[in-house]
Scaffold this active site. Sequence first.
Site, PDB file in Angstrom:
ATOM      1  N   ASP A   1     -25.424 -10.736   9.285  1.00  0.00           N
ATOM      2  CA  ASP A   1     -24.272 -11.051   8.464  1.00  0.00           C
ATOM      3  C   ASP A   1     -24.639 -10.872   7.004  1.00  0.00           C
ATOM      4  OD1 ASP A   1     -21.816 -12.739   7.489  1.00  0.00           O
ATOM      5  OD2 ASP A   1     -21.669 -12.833   9.671  1.00  0.00           O
TER       6      ASP A   1
ATOM      7  N   HIS B   1     -19.184 -16.090   4.008  1.00  0.00           N
ATOM      8  CA  HIS B   1     -19.009 -15.623   5.389  1.00  0.00           C
ATOM      9  C   HIS B   1     -20.222 -15.964   6.249  1.00  0.00           C
ATOM     10  CE1 HIS B   1     -18.470 -12.713   8.730  1.00  0.00           C
ATOM     11  NE2 HIS B   1     -17.189 -12.861   8.486  1.00  0.00           N
TER      12      HIS B   1
ATOM     13  N   SER C   1     -13.933 -12.866  13.408  1.00  0.00           N
ATOM     14  CA  SER C   1     -15.258 -13.252  12.905  1.00  0.00           C
ATOM     15  C   SER C   1     -15.643 -14.643  13.357  1.00  0.00           C
ATOM     16  CB  SER C   1     -15.271 -13.235  11.373  1.00  0.00           C
ATOM     17  OG  SER C   1     -15.860 -12.087  10.848  1.00  0.00           O
TER      18      SER C   1
END
Length: 407
Positions: free
Chosen positions: A169, A201, A355
């Site tokens: 990520d 994120h 996600s």
Amino acid sequence: MRVIALLLIVLLGVALPAAVGAQTTGQQGPRGQGEPTPRDDGAWEETRNAPSTDAHRIAGNRLEYIVIGPPGQSNAVIQALTAAGAELRRTRDYPTLNRRGLFFDFRNRLQLAEAERILAQAAPQSFVDIHAFYRFAQGSPRIYAPEMVGVTQPGRCRIPGSVTLGLIDGPVDTSHPALQAVQITNESVLNRGERPPATDHGTAIAILMAGQDGGGPLTGLAGGARLHAISAFSRNAGREAGDIERIAAAIDRLLSRNVRLINMSFAGPQNRAMAAVLEAAAGRGAVMIAAAGNSGRDLASYPAGYPDVIAVTAIDAGYRRYRRANFGTHIEFAAPGVDLFVATRRGGSYASGTSYAAPIVTALAARLAPSASVQTVRNRLRAASVDLGSPGRDAEFGWGLVRAPGC
């Protein structure tokens, strides 16, 4: 009046088929399980031959191309492609995967189809394609997810600390309160000078898997597990992206550290070079779980669309598919991913996207089969799932909503 009536009939005759074709199941709750539907990979050629601009560019706005193959074929690849007018720009080794990446400028002298034909003769185990970018599979913004997947008391049931979850990520903020008690290995495969994206994120995904918040809203579903996070995304043209070169390096690094269960909350185009990386990783025992992507289309985005990767879609609290989630016969499981409360630098906020569904499945896989093969993981996830949509496996929900084994 006859003319008006006739016009209405004609208009209805044109509009009705389009309206029917646009409908979804609108499923409102779980159903019993049924039989599987066969995988359909027929979208491969259409998808990979579509025009793509989300890729590495060279001076003059030319596309960069990547070849993935065994190191022993590198010389044959270089000789064959340079003889056809290509120029080798750099190489990168992935030793654990026993693969080498070769990066070329075709200098407008070579077409992709021609390069494929050349390699089919000169280096048949090497695969060439556009050096594509992959984007975080996140969408635009209730604590309902744990209970929905059968975790009634988050934080109470913990898995052994010997279990390590891999995460590819953006960077993870290990100073976040929900991660301070989690054992995290934090690495980067970015080159010097490359600017990583914000930590939001990666941190949100990490906490969904293993966060420790005293049973609070940021408690992960695989509490007690260790995390090995690889930062493989950088900012490109104002957006976050990870390319094949760095994603391959991240997979290689995790496998070299004996981390087999890997979460990939990003999506991008089907690509032969990426397929070669995923095939090599699967051959080394990797269990890869990926987000379906958020184009809202019948589209097998990579890596989720690759057969050896477990594809996860997102649903809301009403058991409906996230309206932007990709769908198709490659989808295997569904998990909450709409209006989830996820971690941010300032605490938490609501967000949606496939996600956020993928790490829930990764966490539950760690609880069900922490060190098993991908097929065993698939079987146990399926056995623990509650069917949604049409009976059996379907293109919107796969086998259905994954549930936890107690707690």
